[in-house]
Design a protein around this motif. Structure first.
Motif, PDB file in Angstrom:
ATOM      1  N   SER A 283     -13.302  85.963 108.973  1.00 56.96           N
ATOM      2  CA  SER A 283     -13.536  86.667 107.776  1.00 56.96           C
ATOM      3  C   SER A 283     -14.509  86.051 106.678  1.00 56.96           C
ATOM      4  CB  SER A 283     -12.199  86.992 107.059  1.00 56.96           C
ATOM      5  OG  SER A 283     -11.196  87.172 108.167  1.00 56.96           O
ATOM      6  N   ILE A 284     -14.610  84.803 107.006  1.00 52.73           N
ATOM      7  CA  ILE A 284     -15.589  84.197 105.720  1.00 52.73           C
ATOM      8  C   ILE A 284     -16.971  84.224 106.651  1.00 52.73           C
ATOM      9  CG2 ILE A 284     -16.246  82.040 104.706  1.00 52.73           C
ATOM     10  CD1 ILE A 284     -13.543  81.199 104.890  1.00 52.73           C
ATOM     11  N   ASP A 285     -18.010  85.091 105.823  1.00 52.90           N
ATOM     12  CA  ASP A 285     -19.175  85.181 106.392  1.00 52.90           C
ATOM     13  C   ASP A 285     -20.061  83.968 106.412  1.00 52.90           C
ATOM     14  OD1 ASP A 285     -20.791  87.879 106.931  1.00 52.90           O
ATOM     15  OD2 ASP A 285     -22.213  86.108 106.436  1.00 52.90           O
ATOM     16  N   MET A 287     -23.066  83.293 105.709  1.00 54.56           N
ATOM     17  CA  MET A 287     -23.604  83.036 104.601  1.00 54.56           C
ATOM     18  C   MET A 287     -22.599  82.178 103.516  1.00 54.56           C
ATOM     19  SD  MET A 287     -26.737  84.442 104.502  1.00 54.56           S
ATOM     20  CE  MET A 287     -27.241  85.043 103.021  1.00 54.56           C
ATOM     21  N   LEU A 288     -21.372  82.382 103.660  1.00 48.13           N
ATOM     22  CA  LEU A 288     -20.635  81.739 102.640  1.00 48.13           C
ATOM     23  C   LEU A 288     -20.355  80.295 103.294  1.00 48.13           C
ATOM     24  CD1 LEU A 288     -18.124  84.518 101.834  1.00 48.13           C
ATOM     25  CD2 LEU A 288     -20.252  83.811 100.690  1.00 48.13           C
TER      26      LEU A 288
ATOM     27  N   LEU B 223     -13.532  95.640  93.668  1.00 49.84           N
ATOM     28  CA  LEU B 223     -13.681  97.128  93.667  1.00 49.84           C
ATOM     29  C   LEU B 223     -15.065  97.549  93.986  1.00 49.84           C
ATOM     30  CD1 LEU B 223     -10.929  98.555  91.169  1.00 49.84           C
ATOM     31  CD2 LEU B 223     -11.119  98.965  93.778  1.00 49.84           C
ATOM     32  N   VAL B 230     -18.492 102.002 100.637  1.00 51.73           N
ATOM     33  CA  VAL B 230     -18.334 103.351 100.742  1.00 51.73           C
ATOM     34  C   VAL B 230     -19.596 104.468 100.517  1.00 51.73           C
ATOM     35  CG1 VAL B 230     -16.713 105.101 100.146  1.00 51.73           C
ATOM     36  CG2 VAL B 230     -15.892 103.088 100.319  1.00 51.73           C
ATOM     37  N   TYR B 356     -16.818 101.894 112.023  1.00 54.84           N
ATOM     38  CA  TYR B 356     -17.279 100.477 112.215  1.00 54.84           C
ATOM     39  C   TYR B 356     -18.338 100.213 111.538  1.00 54.84           C
ATOM     40  CZ  TYR B 356     -20.134  97.293 115.135  1.00 54.84           C
ATOM     41  OH  TYR B 356     -20.960  96.279 115.654  1.00 54.84           O
ATOM     42  N   ARG B 363     -18.449  93.734 104.562  1.00 58.08           N
ATOM     43  CA  ARG B 363     -18.923  92.313 104.919  1.00 58.08           C
ATOM     44  C   ARG B 363     -20.466  91.945 104.409  1.00 58.08           C
ATOM     45  NH1 ARG B 363     -16.341  90.177 110.162  1.00 58.08           N
ATOM     46  NH2 ARG B 363     -14.798  91.943 110.437  1.00 58.08           N
ATOM     47  N   VAL B 367     -22.148  89.941 101.256  1.00 57.92           N
ATOM     48  CA  VAL B 367     -23.385  89.001 101.299  1.00 57.92           C
ATOM     49  C   VAL B 367     -24.572  89.284 100.516  1.00 57.92           C
ATOM     50  CG1 VAL B 367     -25.120  88.133 103.138  1.00 57.92           C
ATOM     51  CG2 VAL B 367     -22.682  88.296 103.862  1.00 57.92           C
ATOM     52  N   MET B 396     -12.903  83.417  97.416  1.00 55.12           N
ATOM     53  CA  MET B 396     -12.849  83.363  98.707  1.00 55.12           C
ATOM     54  C   MET B 396     -11.726  83.867  99.366  1.00 55.12           C
ATOM     55  SD  MET B 396     -15.186  82.213 100.818  1.00 55.12           S
ATOM     56  CE  MET B 396     -16.244  80.488 101.021  1.00 55.12           C
ATOM     57  N   VAL B 400     -11.487  87.010 101.737  1.00 55.73           N
ATOM     58  CA  VAL B 400     -10.678  87.062 103.249  1.00 55.73           C
ATOM     59  C   VAL B 400      -9.753  87.938 103.444  1.00 55.73           C
ATOM     60  CG1 VAL B 400      -9.466  85.706 104.754  1.00 55.73           C
ATOM     61  CG2 VAL B 400     -11.242  84.506 103.521  1.00 55.73           C
ATOM     62  N   VAL B 403     -11.354  91.356 103.732  1.00 54.31           N
ATOM     63  CA  VAL B 403     -12.349  91.880 104.950  1.00 54.31           C
ATOM     64  C   VAL B 403     -11.205  92.035 106.002  1.00 54.31           C
ATOM     65  CG1 VAL B 403     -13.619  90.726 106.481  1.00 54.31           C
ATOM     66  CG2 VAL B 403     -14.432  90.571 104.204  1.00 54.31           C
ATOM     67  N   TRP B 404     -10.194  91.187 105.978  1.00 52.73           N
ATOM     68  CA  TRP B 404      -9.063  91.285 107.065  1.00 52.73           C
ATOM     69  C   TRP B 404      -8.405  92.685 106.955  1.00 52.73           C
ATOM     70  CZ3 TRP B 404      -5.348  86.455 106.944  1.00 52.73           C
ATOM     71  CH2 TRP B 404      -5.020  86.063 108.252  1.00 52.73           C
ATOM     72  N   ASP B 407     -10.788  95.269 108.146  1.00 51.07           N
ATOM     73  CA  ASP B 407     -10.892  95.170 109.695  1.00 51.07           C
ATOM     74  C   ASP B 407      -9.831  95.550 110.390  1.00 51.07           C
ATOM     75  OD1 ASP B 407     -11.979  94.197 111.586  1.00 51.07           O
ATOM     76  OD2 ASP B 407     -11.388  92.082 111.901  1.00 51.07           O
TER      77      ASP B 407
END
Lengths: 427, 418
Positions: A283-285, A287-288, B223, B230, B356, B363, B367, B396, B400, B403-404, B407
């Motif tokens: 989950s940590i990209d 880049m990070l 957000l 989105v 997908y 993610r 970045v 961080m 996580v 993203v979790w 996912d």
């Protein structure tokens, strides 16, 4: 009711149905919560004119505001579920029907909504004491059941049903909110069109002067490499990270596969640890990770990039590999076990032959991703061709940026092609 | 024959018949091409190994990178001679790939004089290419050798370290690993890897003691990130769905259609090769850093269009043509065919691909923030740059969790659609 009968009654509760009904209700509640958030945002934006920063960070609600929002959205969810087919019901394929098989009358619907408060709010009493059919359904003479596969004639089209309108409203609200939150301004693309055109024009007339000869400015930064040299280094970074990552992920993948680890407590523990590790580190990209390693190792050194790519590769490949191991045919495993093979022998003779092609395919796929990532990882101190890109961009030398971008496109495109062709060969 | 006595009408020589001419030109050209590609493969193999070796050597002995260490003409000569030697006196990689080996015309193993003749003849045959157009080619005629199919009959398998191709592959792997490690790992960075680990301790600690005072502000940025993903995904879908029909090979027939297909697919694959981060940099300069999230959205939008168009079009290319024929045969017009034959086949995969991509965009949005594209990534990078470890750790954790969750959600929904 004695405790014994209560337990017996609970045993009769269909947990799957209950969970689905509860989830569908919470979905409706969340949807109304989201609408409330959107309305508040829009009110703030167009009417209250409280600075948005304050709206977010202090959540300017009076002390009675929070209970109001929570109960208000709850009420909206209840009434929308009972007076029509809400989005939550639709998502789980449920529909409210009269117990006699006819569509519920308005009186029944209102009664159901009212009794719901008595039945569910006191800790879900209506469900626990009457598991087959909760109190509110019993009182209103209704049932909640899966919608019939064949639609009755003369029903409303989806667009006019409650859930259809609700979906449209949600889409519109999301785009409106997103537009405001992101401060989308198409006009600026036109107003600064000259600037944009200049960048594009310069990038499309790339300056390949330093393709094979090192740019003298980099002597100061102790980076005496040309674009070509940097491209080669970038490829090597991706190669090394993929090899290292695959080598580490390979043994770990067996530890993260349930069928290999068996069902004893120790096996479960190792399995859960491995899977948790894979999920969190994935989950940590990259880049990070690169930032962390850049601080640790050396800002701008390729080793930082390699380590970042490796860590992410281990987690991603580990997950893919172990899922593959879990999906194998158990027949050969049983055969090897029957001949008295140890766990290592089982892996060697029964598991590996089955998963090898998929392993290669995943590794190639990952190599492809690593090449893509390694071209930009320099941004966060990971080294590679991105170093040149970001240096030239900061100088505003777009012609040289264009040259670097073209080299990157060529590399990524070629690797994509090669890895795709090889994967076709394997599978 | 033809009513004339024999001998009056001369039989056409065999090579003058249509089939004979065809054989002469087409088959010879094809054979020469195949031979040549094997030779080129050998040269490529030798050349790559040479480049890698000189790369490693120059890296360790000089401060500048050199790819050949010798003048380019010497490099070319060396590659050609090495390939010729390898092919004449051993079983080269090209021969191995083609599953052939040099045998004497009578089937026996080649003798040394034969190999020598083959080697000398090779220069006069392969280098001007003309010699390859003959069958058997010049150097094979001179030496009496022929590239016969390789069989294991009546032989003991040779272990890989006793075959030249095996040794070559092993050497290639070793040298490329050496090149990869020597370019990426410097002594200083390796030393710091083992001595400077304490620099990150604060960061790991922060993961267990988050700074709650920045929680609300971070959730606000979270957000923004979600909305970026989105908005970028939904606008990209609107553009990609019509484009995907233009980029599907089975729907774009005819010269105009095929050229549209080619141009579209080519553009998309180029756009896709540029990472969103690079797009974000370009757009940031365009729309200025004051509108950072907008630049991030534009970057994600452009990359998503390219990616989704490719995924959608590939799905369109694999639809079942039987259904289309069936609906067409009932006299349906194009729109009806689309509605009743194409759409039912693609709707679920399209939604699945979109989910997908949305997952990926979440993610990517974190970045893209790192280059200043707004959202949670920008906040994280700010903290990391200022060495605010506790705050960085807090952010961080949030990333996580987000993203979790996304996912999990997207995987569940996709499993349902499949």
């Amino acid at each position: 009711m004695s405790p014994a009968t209560a337990v017996a009654a609970l045993a009769k509760l269909d947990w799957t149905t209950f969970r689905r009904r509860a989830t569908s209700f919470f979905l409706d509640w969340m949807i109304w919560g989201y609408i409330a958030y959107g309305v508040m945002y829009l009110l703030n934006k167009y009417w209250w004119t409280v600075p948005l920063e304050r709206f977010y960070s202090t959540l300017t609600l009076p002390s009675w505001g929070w209970p109001l929002v929570i109960f208000g959205t709850l009420e909206m969810a209840i009434w929308s579920r009972n007076l029509g087919r809400s989005l939550g019901l639709r998502a789980f394929g449920y529909e409210i029907w009269g117990a006699d098989g006819a569509p519920p009358r308005l009186g029944q619907r209102i009664k159901r909504a009212l009794v719901w408060h008595l039945s569910v709010l006191p800790g879900g009493l209506g469900f626990w004491l009457s598991p087959a059919r909760p109190w509110h359904d019993r009182a209103a003479g209704t049932v909640v059941q899966p919608a019939p596969a064949v639609r009755l004639a003369g029903r409303r089209k989806a667009i006019f049903s409650q859930w259809g309108l609700m979906s449209l409203l949600l889409v519109a609200l999301t785009i409106w909110l997103g537009w405001l939150i992101i401060k989308i301004d198409i006009g600026v693309l036109v107003r600064r069109g000259d600037e944009g055109l200049r960048i594009w024009r310069e990038m499309l007339h790339p300056d390949f002067r330093y393709f094979a000869v090192p740019d003298p400015v980099f002597e100061l930064r102790n980076l005496p490499y040309s674009i070509l040299d940097m491209a080669v280094i970038t490829l090597f970074m991706a190669l090394l990270a993929t090899i290292l990552g695959a080598a580490v992920a390979f043994p770990l993948s067996f530890l993260g596969a349930r069928n290999v680890m068996g069902f004893n407590p120790l096996g479960w523990l190792v399995y859960l640890l491995m899977r948790g590790f894979f999920y969190i580190f994935r989950s940590i990209d990259t880049m990070l990770w690169a930032v962390i390693f850049a601080v640790w190792v050396l800002w701008g050194s390729p080793l930082a990039g390699v380590l970042a790519l490796t860590v992410h590769t281990v987690a991603a490949l580990g997950k893919l590999y172990s899922e593959q191991v879990e999906g194998i045919d158990p027949g050969p495993v049983e055969a090897v076990v029957a001949t008295g093979g140890s766990r290592i022998e089982v892996i060697k003779y029964a598991v590996l032959p089955q998963v090898a092609p998929a392993y290669w395919a995943f590794t190639l796929y990952r190599w492809d991703i690593n090449v893509r990532m390694s071209t930009v990882i320099a941004l966060v101190g990971g080294g590679g061709i991105g170093d040149l890109l970001f240096y030239y961009k900061n100088e505003g030398d777009w012609a040289k940026v264009g040259a670097v971008v073209m080299v990157i496109v060529a590399i990524v495109w070629a690797m994509d092609y090669i890895s795709g062709r090889l994967r076709e060969r394997i599978t | 024959m033809n009513g004339y006595p024999d001998g009056i009408v001369k039989q056409q020589p065999e090579w003058l018949t249509r089939q004979g001419l065809f054989d002469l030109i087409y088959l010879r050209l094809r054979g020469a091409g195949q031979r040549l590609s094997l030779v080129l493969l050998d040269m490529l193999a030798v050349g790559l190994l040479w480049i890698l070796v000189s790369y490693v050597v120059s890296w360790h002995t000089r401060s500048v990178v050199a790819y050949t260490l010798v003048p380019w003409w010497l490099f070319g000569l060396g590659v050609v001679e090495a390939a010729a030697l390898w092919e004449s006196f051993g079983r080269s990689l090209g021969f191995k790939v083609a599953r052939r080996e040099l045998r004497s015309r009578d089937g026996g193993p080649p003798s040394f004089p034969q190999r020598l003749a083959y080697f000398v003849g090779w220069h006069f045959t392969v280098l001007p290419v003309v010699g390859l157009l003959f069958d058997p080619s010049w150097h094979e005629r001179v030496s009496g050798l022929t590239p016969a199919p390789f069989t294991m009959e009546g032989r003991v398998p040779t272990p890989w370290w006793k075959t030249s191709a095996g040794v070559y592959v092993a050497a290639f792997l070793v040298v490329s690993l050496a090149a990869a490690t020597s370019t990426t790992i410097s002594e200083e960075s390796l030393r710091r890897l083992f001595t400077e680990a304490h620099r990150t301790v604060k960061f790991w600690k922060a993961l267990f003691s988050p700074d709650t005072s920045i929680l609300l502000a971070s959730i606000r940025d979270l957000l923004v990130t979600v909305f970026m993903a989105v908005i970028a995904t939904s606008f990209a879908v609107v553009v990609s769905v019509p484009l995907s029909f233009l980029a599907a090979r089975n729907l774009m027939r005819g010269p105009v259609g095929r050229s549209i297909y080619t141009v579209l697919r080519g553009t998309m694959s180029i756009v896709r090769s540029v990472e969103p981060v690079i797009w974000a940099i370009i757009f940031l300069v365009w729309v200025t850093a004051r509108r950072a999230p907008f630049a991030g959205v534009l970057a994600l939008f452009v990359h998503s269009i390219a990616d989704l168009t490719k995924l959608y079009a590939e799905r369109l290319e694999s639809i079942d043509p039987g259904l289309i024929e069936a609906i067409t045969s009932t006299g349906a017009n194009r729109l009806q065919v689309l509605r009743y034959a194409v759409v039912p086949q693609i709707i679920n995969p399209y939604i699945s691909f979109t989910l997908y991509r949305w997952d990926i965009n979440i993610r990517m949005a974190t970045v893209v923030g790192v280059v200043g594209g707004g959202g949670i990534g920008q906040r994280l990078f700010f903290y990391l740059k200022n060495l605010a470890w506790q705050q960085a750790g807090t952010v961080m954790i949030l990333i996580v969790i987000l993203v979790w969750a996304i996912d999990y959600l997207s995987a569940r929904l996709r499993a349902k659609l499949a």
